[in-house]
Design a protein around this motif. Structure first.
Motif, mmCIF file in Angstrom:
data_model
loop_
_atom_site.group_PDB
_atom_site.id
_atom_site.type_symbol
_atom_site.label_atom_id
_atom_site.label_comp_id
_atom_site.label_asym_id
_atom_site.label_seq_id
_atom_site.Cartn_x
_atom_site.Cartn_y
_atom_site.Cartn_z
ATOM 1 N N ALA A 1 6.820 18.908 19.934
ATOM 2 C CA ALA A 1 6.155 20.219 19.891
ATOM 3 C C ALA A 1 7.187 21.336 19.935
ATOM 4 C CB ALA A 1 5.157 20.334 21.046
ATOM 5 N N ILE B 1 2.519 15.517 20.514
ATOM 6 C CA ILE B 1 3.009 14.845 21.731
ATOM 7 C C ILE B 1 4.428 15.321 21.990
ATOM 8 C CG2 ILE B 1 3.431 12.605 22.820
ATOM 9 C CD1 ILE B 1 1.665 11.417 20.505
ATOM 10 N N ASP B 2 4.733 15.656 23.237
ATOM 11 C CA ASP B 2 6.126 15.998 23.570
ATOM 12 C C ASP B 2 6.467 15.477 24.952
ATOM 13 O OD1 ASP B 2 8.163 18.384 22.224
ATOM 14 O OD2 ASP B 2 8.676 17.475 24.139
ATOM 15 N N ILE B 3 7.687 15.016 25.071
ATOM 16 C CA ILE B 3 8.179 14.489 26.345
ATOM 17 C C ILE B 3 8.311 15.599 27.395
ATOM 18 C CG2 ILE B 3 10.610 14.729 25.752
ATOM 19 C CD1 ILE B 3 11.047 11.970 26.924
ATOM 20 N N GLN C 1 13.724 23.072 21.664
ATOM 21 C CA GLN C 1 15.006 23.684 22.058
ATOM 22 C C GLN C 1 14.841 25.176 22.376
ATOM 23 O OE1 GLN C 1 18.330 22.729 19.313
ATOM 24 N NE2 GLN C 1 17.030 21.103 18.534
ATOM 25 N N LEU D 1 16.238 25.411 25.860
ATOM 26 C CA LEU D 1 17.671 25.717 25.880
ATOM 27 C C LEU D 1 17.993 27.209 25.805
ATOM 28 C CD1 LEU D 1 19.044 22.854 23.577
ATOM 29 C CD2 LEU D 1 18.835 22.878 26.065
ATOM 30 N N ILE E 1 16.938 35.532 18.596
ATOM 31 C CA ILE E 1 17.185 34.867 17.307
ATOM 32 C C ILE E 1 17.078 35.988 16.262
ATOM 33 C CG2 ILE E 1 16.466 32.980 15.773
ATOM 34 C CD1 ILE E 1 14.734 31.868 18.019
ATOM 35 N N GLN F 1 4.836 13.313 27.796
ATOM 36 C CA GLN F 1 4.656 11.930 27.323
ATOM 37 C C GLN F 1 5.647 11.679 26.193
ATOM 38 O OE1 GLN F 1 0.699 10.481 26.555
ATOM 39 N NE2 GLN F 1 -0.226 12.156 27.701
ATOM 40 N N VAL G 1 6.666 9.383 22.953
ATOM 41 C CA VAL G 1 6.162 8.374 22.020
ATOM 42 C C VAL G 1 7.137 7.207 22.017
ATOM 43 C CG1 VAL G 1 5.640 7.860 19.606
ATOM 44 C CG2 VAL G 1 5.002 10.068 20.589
ATOM 45 N N GLY H 1 16.114 14.736 19.131
ATOM 46 C CA GLY H 1 15.688 13.570 19.902
ATOM 47 C C GLY H 1 14.972 14.032 21.148
ATOM 48 N N SER H 2 14.711 13.085 22.029
ATOM 49 C CA SER H 2 13.919 13.434 23.204
ATOM 50 C C SER H 2 14.800 14.007 24.299
ATOM 51 C CB SER H 2 13.192 12.191 23.707
ATOM 52 O OG SER H 2 14.065 11.096 23.709
ATOM 53 N N MET I 1 19.848 15.601 25.507
ATOM 54 C CA MET I 1 19.079 15.147 24.342
ATOM 55 C C MET I 1 19.595 13.798 23.868
ATOM 56 S SD MET I 1 18.174 18.426 22.039
ATOM 57 C CE MET I 1 16.633 17.921 21.334
ATOM 58 N N ILE J 1 10.473 16.169 9.692
ATOM 59 C CA ILE J 1 10.766 17.576 9.395
ATOM 60 C C ILE J 1 11.568 18.183 10.544
ATOM 61 C CG2 ILE J 1 8.751 17.909 7.906
ATOM 62 C CD1 ILE J 1 7.264 19.166 10.248
ATOM 63 N N LYS K 1 20.338 22.918 9.699
ATOM 64 C CA LYS K 1 19.508 22.792 10.907
ATOM 65 C C LYS K 1 19.098 24.182 11.374
ATOM 66 C CE LYS K 1 21.034 18.378 12.664
ATOM 67 N NZ LYS K 1 21.424 17.603 13.817
ATOM 68 N N LEU K 2 18.205 24.774 10.602
ATOM 69 C CA LEU K 2 17.687 26.101 10.952
ATOM 70 C C LEU K 2 16.172 26.003 11.081
ATOM 71 C CD1 LEU K 2 19.613 28.522 8.560
ATOM 72 C CD2 LEU K 2 19.847 28.344 11.047
ATOM 73 N N LEU L 1 13.995 28.084 10.020
ATOM 74 C CA LEU L 1 13.311 28.435 8.766
ATOM 75 C C LEU L 1 13.278 27.256 7.800
ATOM 76 C CD1 LEU L 1 15.373 29.150 6.147
ATOM 77 C CD2 LEU L 1 15.927 31.062 7.615
HETATM 78 P P1 FAD Z 1 13.312 20.700 18.664
HETATM 79 O O1 FAD Z 1 13.277 22.147 18.948
HETATM 80 O O2 FAD Z 1 14.522 19.936 19.090
HETATM 81 O O3 FAD Z 1 12.004 20.020 19.284
HETATM 82 C C1 FAD Z 1 11.833 18.634 19.198
HETATM 83 C C2 FAD Z 1 10.903 18.173 20.310
HETATM 84 O O4 FAD Z 1 10.591 16.795 20.103
HETATM 85 C C3 FAD Z 1 11.526 18.271 21.690
HETATM 86 O O5 FAD Z 1 10.730 19.094 22.526
HETATM 87 C C4 FAD Z 1 11.579 16.812 22.178
HETATM 88 O O6 FAD Z 1 11.312 16.680 23.578
HETATM 89 C C5 FAD Z 1 10.464 16.168 21.359
HETATM 90 N N1 FAD Z 1 10.652 14.723 21.183
HETATM 91 C C6 FAD Z 1 11.689 14.052 20.635
HETATM 92 N N2 FAD Z 1 11.478 12.727 20.632
HETATM 93 C C7 FAD Z 1 10.251 12.555 21.196
HETATM 94 C C8 FAD Z 1 9.468 11.407 21.498
HETATM 95 N N3 FAD Z 1 9.878 10.175 21.211
HETATM 96 N N4 FAD Z 1 8.262 11.593 22.095
HETATM 97 C C9 FAD Z 1 7.816 12.836 22.411
HETATM 98 N N5 FAD Z 1 8.537 13.958 22.145
HETATM 99 C C10 FAD Z 1 9.729 13.816 21.549
HETATM 100 N N6 FAD Z 1 18.079 27.979 14.815
HETATM 101 C C11 FAD Z 1 17.870 29.072 14.026
HETATM 102 O O7 FAD Z 1 17.223 28.967 12.987
HETATM 103 N N7 FAD Z 1 18.366 30.295 14.404
HETATM 104 C C12 FAD Z 1 19.073 30.498 15.564
HETATM 105 O O8 FAD Z 1 19.525 31.611 15.853
HETATM 106 C C13 FAD Z 1 19.277 29.366 16.412
HETATM 107 N N8 FAD Z 1 19.942 29.494 17.607
HETATM 108 C C14 FAD Z 1 20.120 28.401 18.405
HETATM 109 C C15 FAD Z 1 20.769 28.555 19.650
HETATM 110 C C16 FAD Z 1 20.954 27.468 20.472
HETATM 111 C C17 FAD Z 1 21.638 27.654 21.804
HETATM 112 C C18 FAD Z 1 20.485 26.180 20.065
HETATM 113 C C19 FAD Z 1 20.676 24.982 20.962
HETATM 114 C C20 FAD Z 1 19.832 26.015 18.841
HETATM 115 C C21 FAD Z 1 19.650 27.114 18.006
HETATM 116 N N9 FAD Z 1 18.996 26.994 16.773
HETATM 117 C C22 FAD Z 1 18.769 28.100 15.987
HETATM 118 C C23 FAD Z 1 18.523 25.681 16.290
HETATM 119 C C24 FAD Z 1 17.020 25.548 16.491
HETATM 120 O O9 FAD Z 1 16.689 25.708 17.859
HETATM 121 C C25 FAD Z 1 16.577 24.193 15.981
HETATM 122 O O10 FAD Z 1 16.849 24.135 14.606
HETATM 123 C C26 FAD Z 1 15.082 24.014 16.217
HETATM 124 O O11 FAD Z 1 14.765 24.022 17.595
HETATM 125 C C27 FAD Z 1 14.621 22.690 15.600
HETATM 126 O O12 FAD Z 1 13.259 22.586 15.840
HETATM 127 P P2 FAD Z 1 12.517 21.173 15.867
HETATM 128 O O13 FAD Z 1 11.091 21.497 16.143
HETATM 129 O O14 FAD Z 1 12.913 20.413 14.672
HETATM 130 O O15 FAD Z 1 13.186 20.389 17.105
#
Ligand code: FAD
Length: 345
Positions: free
Chosen positions: A14, A35-37, A44, A48, A54, A87, A89, A125-126, A256, A290, A301-302, A304
């Motif tokens: 999530a 579902i999210d752990i 993030q 984080l 941003i 939780q 997965v 990852g989680s 992570m 995704i 890894k953005l 957008l």
């Molecule tokens: P995530 O945000 O990593 O979320 C994934 C979720 O999946 C997590 O909550 C995790 O707990 C859950 N998960 C994983 N495995 C499991 C499982 N097996 N079961 C249940 N849950 C699970 N990006 C930008 O575009 N612009 C910025 O300015 C920018 N600044 C950043 C600054 C910092 C300090 C950091 C660390 C990152 C930054 N990023 C930025 C990157 C951006 O945060 C990531 O690209 C974005 O969070 C990715 O989103 P996501 O939903 O793919 O993954």
């Protein structure tokens, strides 16, 4: 046996990208469970850098990590997605055929889903707790040592030792103190990284004799069969002492890890899931990846990029969920049909 939840799609993660996937799927009448752990949404961004600005979200010259998550939650509200937080997965098992996929998804809390597509939005990852370096701690985990609080009631009337100096340690100290037999907070120094008002409240409780604060580190655990009787501790002055307790909650932050994603039979490349750039589908038809968890030539890894991937993946998910329906391309600005789904027409 627990009941199986039937849904169109299960979204694993999530974070911002998993949240936006709810929107893109919802516009196509596809129902999702997320579902999210973590105990909260936002991945993030929320975990984080909630207060950091941003600058590269289209249409928002500046928005904080938490501001973006709050806006996404508002944007997906019309679609009534169900969240299953705290939780992880653990299993994703294919049940159908490549043409008519179907999956069973199971979490470590025993929740079971059956769905037509799975969207893996698992980011890096989680998030998993950093464990303290205490020999034999594994024997006590989930019986006396807990890295997260799933049900406060399970800790009622127990003598609890909370270890750490950040927000989680202080928040749980304050939340559990009224229901515990006794709470002791231990930190390696008498300075805390937590919100100042939480630290102030904790110090007041100590002054009133309603809880204890000890400075030092836990070096060992005493007990048998997973039942803790005391923590063996070292003070900063070299003193050695015991704290009698039957539950310990160490809050040393999160790290992570790829986690169970590696066990779902998907092709992986350097801990990422390769996908095509038309549908963002993985090597298993019906499972999409995704956001930060996927890889393809030119991947950035953005946030957008993840939003774009969610929109395209939703188009293919629609074919699995509604194989008999033709999908018409529509704009939210001009389609009354889409506006009705959004609750604005
Ligand atoms: P995530 O945000 O990593 O979320 C994934 C979720 O999946 C997590 O909550 C995790 O707990 C859950 N998960 C994983 N495995 C499991 C499982 N097996 N079961 C249940 N849950 C699970 N990006 C930008 O575009 N612009 C910025 O300015 C920018 N600044 C950043 C600054 C910092 C300090 C950091 C660390 C990152 C930054 N990023 C930025 C990157 C951006 O945060 C990531 O690209 C974005 O969070 C990715 O989103 P996501 O939903 O793919 O993954």
């Amino acid at each position: 046996m627990t009941e199986t939840i039937e849904t169109d799609v299960v979204i694993i993660g999530a974070g911002p990208v998993g949240l936006f996937a709810v929107f893109e799927l919802g516009l196509l009448d596809i129902k999702a469970h997320l579902i999210d752990i973590l105990p909260k949404v936002g991945g993030q961004c929320a975990e984080l850098y909630p207060e950091k600005p941003i600058y590269d979200i289209p249409g928002f010259p500046i928005v904080t990590g938490m501001g973006l998550v709050d806006n996404l939650m508002k944007q997906i509200e019309p679609f009534g997605a169900t969240f299953h937080l705290s939780q992880m997965v653990t299993e994703v098992t294919p049940l159908g055929t490549p043409v008519a996929p179907r999956f069973r998804v199971v979490t470590d809390a025993g929740t079971t889903f059956e769905c037509k597509s799975v969207v893996v939005a698992a980011g890096g990852g989680s998030f998993q707790p950093k464990k303290p370096p205490i020999a034999g701690i594994e024997e006590f985990e989930e019986k006396s040592v807990f890295y997260a609080v799933r049900k406060m009631e399970a800790l009622r009337d127990r003598s609890i030792l909370i270890v750490g100096g950040g927000d989680s340690a202080l928040d749980w100290t304050l939340n559990l103190q009224p229901i515990a037999r006794r709470v002791t907070l231990m930190h390696r120094r008498d300075e805390f990284r937590a919100a100042p008002h939480s630290v102030e409240r904790m110090r007041k409780l100590v002054e009133k004799g309603e809880m204890d604060l000890r400075i030092g580190q836990v070096s060992g655990l005493r007990g048998a069969d997973g039942r803790m009787e005391a923590a063996l501790c070292k003070g900063n002055d070299g003193s050695v002492f015991e704290i009698a307790c039957d539950a310990m909650l160490p809050f040393f932050g999160l790290t992570m890890k790829l986690g169970p994603v590696a066990e779902w039979g998907l092709n992986l490349h350097e801990n990422l899931i390769p996908v095509d750039t038309e549908k963002f589908e993985t090597s298993t038809p019906g499972i999409f990846a995704i956001g930060d968890i996927n890889t393809y030539p030119g991947k950035l890894k953005l946030i957008l990029s993840g939003f774009h991937e969610a929109a395209l993946a939703a188009q293919k998910v629609h074919r699995y969920v509604y194989p008999e329906k033709k999908l018409l391309f529509q704009y939210t600005t001009s389609s009354t049909n889409l506006q009705k789904k959004l609750g604005v027409a």
